[in-house]
Design an enzyme around this catalytic site. Structure first.
Site, short mmCIF file in Angstrom:
data_model
loop_
_atom_site.label_atom_id
_atom_site.label_comp_id
_atom_site.label_asym_id
_atom_site.label_seq_id
_atom_site.Cartn_x
_atom_site.Cartn_y
_atom_site.Cartn_z
N GLU A 131 3.27 -1.26 -5.08
CA GLU A 131 2.26 -0.34 -4.56
C GLU A 131 2.58 1.10 -4.93
OE1 GLU A 131 1.69 -1.05 -0.36
OE2 GLU A 131 1.32 -3.20 -0.67
N GLU A 137 -7.60 -1.58 -3.96
CA GLU A 137 -7.91 -2.18 -2.65
C GLU A 137 -8.69 -1.20 -1.77
OE1 GLU A 137 -4.69 -4.19 -0.65
OE2 GLU A 137 -5.88 -4.50 1.16
N ASP A 184 4.86 -10.19 -5.47
CA ASP A 184 4.84 -8.87 -4.84
C ASP A 184 6.26 -8.38 -4.59
OD1 ASP A 184 2.83 -7.11 -4.20
OD2 ASP A 184 2.10 -8.30 -2.50
N ASP A 187 2.80 -10.14 -0.50
CA ASP A 187 3.59 -9.93 0.72
C ASP A 187 2.68 -10.13 1.94
OD1 ASP A 187 2.18 -7.59 0.48
OD2 ASP A 187 3.90 -6.24 0.65
N SER A 188 1.40 -10.43 1.69
CA SER A 188 0.50 -10.86 2.77
C SER A 188 0.97 -12.19 3.36
CB SER A 188 -0.93 -10.99 2.25
OG SER A 188 -0.98 -11.81 1.10
N LYS A 195 4.27 -7.14 -8.77
CA LYS A 195 3.29 -6.14 -8.33
C LYS A 195 3.99 -5.17 -7.39
CE LYS A 195 -0.14 -6.96 -5.20
NZ LYS A 195 0.23 -6.00 -4.13
O1 KIV Z 1 -0.22 -9.08 -0.55
C1 KIV Z 1 -1.38 -9.30 -0.95
O2 KIV Z 1 -1.99 -10.34 -0.69
C2 KIV Z 1 -2.00 -8.27 -1.76
C3 KIV Z 1 -3.45 -8.45 -2.10
C4 KIV Z 1 -4.27 -8.12 -0.92
C5 KIV Z 1 -3.86 -7.65 -3.29
O3 KIV Z 1 -1.39 -7.30 -2.10
#
Ligand code: KIV
Length: 266
Positions: free
Chosen positions: A115, A182, A83, A44-45, A113
């Site tokens: 959190e 992280e 994500d 989600d980055s 993924k």
């Molecule tokens: O969204 C992302 O890029 C991440 C990584 C920093 C692990 O969650």
């Protein structure tokens, strides 16, 4: 079958270090896949790298479905992890299962993924039991940046370190196939790596993890040099190469030296 599956990632613990990178589109995913990356995270980055947001909070399921499907089209061998965006699993576990399923079913991800540690263990268990592989993410969890008061190293105090150990154990027991750590002190990340049976994937968590992940745009030098975190190594300066190539193109178009005869049809 792809080279990289969740079972192969699990079996890599203690045998082979796992190299992970983010990607958000088919073209870049194809390049890093061809270079032998093991895991591609459609993070989600994407909020910060491609979409111009300051945090990951504005990212939606529609963004993640769109970018994940593009990455999947570019990949032959890497495991593709999507994500789960903010608010796609926090309201209820039922919504979490439905949205995780969409990332597999509609976008073609191999895993998701999400959190959170102890608090997310029930959802991780349900996903795993329903055949949806989960990569957990603890330590600095960017979707909680407002509650954490900024992007800071986590687990420095004894009670916070104990909580992180409990989080790692909880997600492993719930059935996650790996866990991202992280911004965690290196010694704590090494200890967690020893006590959990699943691979730990570090970002700003030292060399003692079972694998590493970086945001592609940081690692390729596409983000402003002064803004990269301490843990990032810029393996290339692609941003500078793009700026220089663009300057040259503008100059040549203005000068009339591009296109030349060899670029024109007879
Ligand atoms: O969204 C992302 O890029 C991440 C990584 C920093 C692990 O969650």
């Amino acid at each position: 079958m792809k080279h990289w599956t969740t079972t192969r990632i699990l079996k890599s613990k203690g045998v082979k270090r796992i190299a992970c990178l983010t990607a958000y589109d088919a073209a870049m995913a194809r390049l890093v896949d061809e270079a032998g990356i093991h895991v591609i995270l459609v993070g989600d980055s994407v909020a910060n790298t491609l979409l111009g947001f300051d945090t990951t909070l504005p990212v939606t399921m529609e963004h993640m479905l769109h970018h994940t499907a593009a990455v999947v089209r570019g990949v032959s061998n890497a495991l593709v992890v999507a994500d789960m965006p903010f608010m796609s699993y926090q309201v209820s576990d039922d919504e979490g299962v439905r949205n995780a399923g969409r990332l597999l079913q509609e976008a073609g991800a191999d895993a998701v993924k999400l959190e959170g540690g102890v608090i997310r263990a029930p959802l991780i268990r349900r996903l795993a039991e329903n055949g949806i592989p989960v990569m957990a993410h603890i330590g600095l969890t960017p979707q909680s940046v407002l509650a954490l008061g900024g992007y800071k190293v986590q687990g420095r105090e004894a009670d916070a370190a104990a909580q992180l150990e409990a989080d790692a154990k909880a997600v492993a027991e719930a059935g996650a196939f790996s866990v991202v750590l992280e911004c965690v002190p290196a010694a704590l990340a090494s200890r967690i790596t020893e006590i959990v049976p699943i691979p730990t994937i570090g970002i700003g968590a030292g060399a003692g993890c079972d694998g590493q992940i970086l945001v592609m745009h940081d690692m390729l030098g596409m983000t402003p040099a002064g803004s990269t975190a301490k843990f990032v190594r810029r393996f290339a300066e692609v941003g500078e190469a793009i700026t220089n190539a663009t300057r040259e193109y503008v100059r040549d178009v203005e000068a009339g030296t591009y296109p030349a005869a060899e670029h024109s049809y007879k």
